[in-house]
Design a protein around this motif. Structure first.
Motif: not given
Length: 118
Positions: A1-3, A14, A16, A107, A109
């Motif tokens: 999952m990338r936000n 935001s 995901g 968000n 990573e």
């Protein structure tokens, strides 16, 4: 999952996104991008000379404690990163001028460049 933070009509959302099948490099953007939102990080920050401040883990940028261009001292808190309902202060790795590369509410990573100190 990338936000991601997506701005539509001046409002940030935001989002995901789960990667399925295709690699991220092979996905084409079908709609033209108008202009970057005012809160978008400067792309030159990643290329700027200096010490990069990396996210130690995935999380939410809860607060930015210094303004872009502020001179900071080593170990001074500059960003509050929330992960697993806990606030974590991200500190300056050295003395210098801060170039921010993140926005409050984003968000991030692991190993994302949050700022550059030069």
């Amino acid at each position: 999952m990338r936000n991601f933070i997506v701005t539509i009509d001046g409002k940030n959302y935001s989002v995901g996104v789960e990667e399925v099948g295709e690699s991220a490099e092979s996905v084409a953007i079908s709609a033209p991008l108008n202009k970057a939102p005012k809160s978008a990080p400067k792309t030159s920050a990643v290329n700027a000379a200096g010490e990069k401040v990396l996210s130690p883990f995935p999380g939410l940028i809860k607060n930015i404690l210094v303004a872009d261009g502020t001179t900071v001292k080593k170990d001074q808190p500059i960003i509050v990163l929330e992960a697993m309902k806990m606030d974590n202060e991200i500190t300056a790795p050295c003395d210098g001028k801060v170039t921010l590369n993140c926005a409050k509410g984003a968000n991030v990573e692991t190993n994302a460049v949050l700022a550059v100190i030069g």
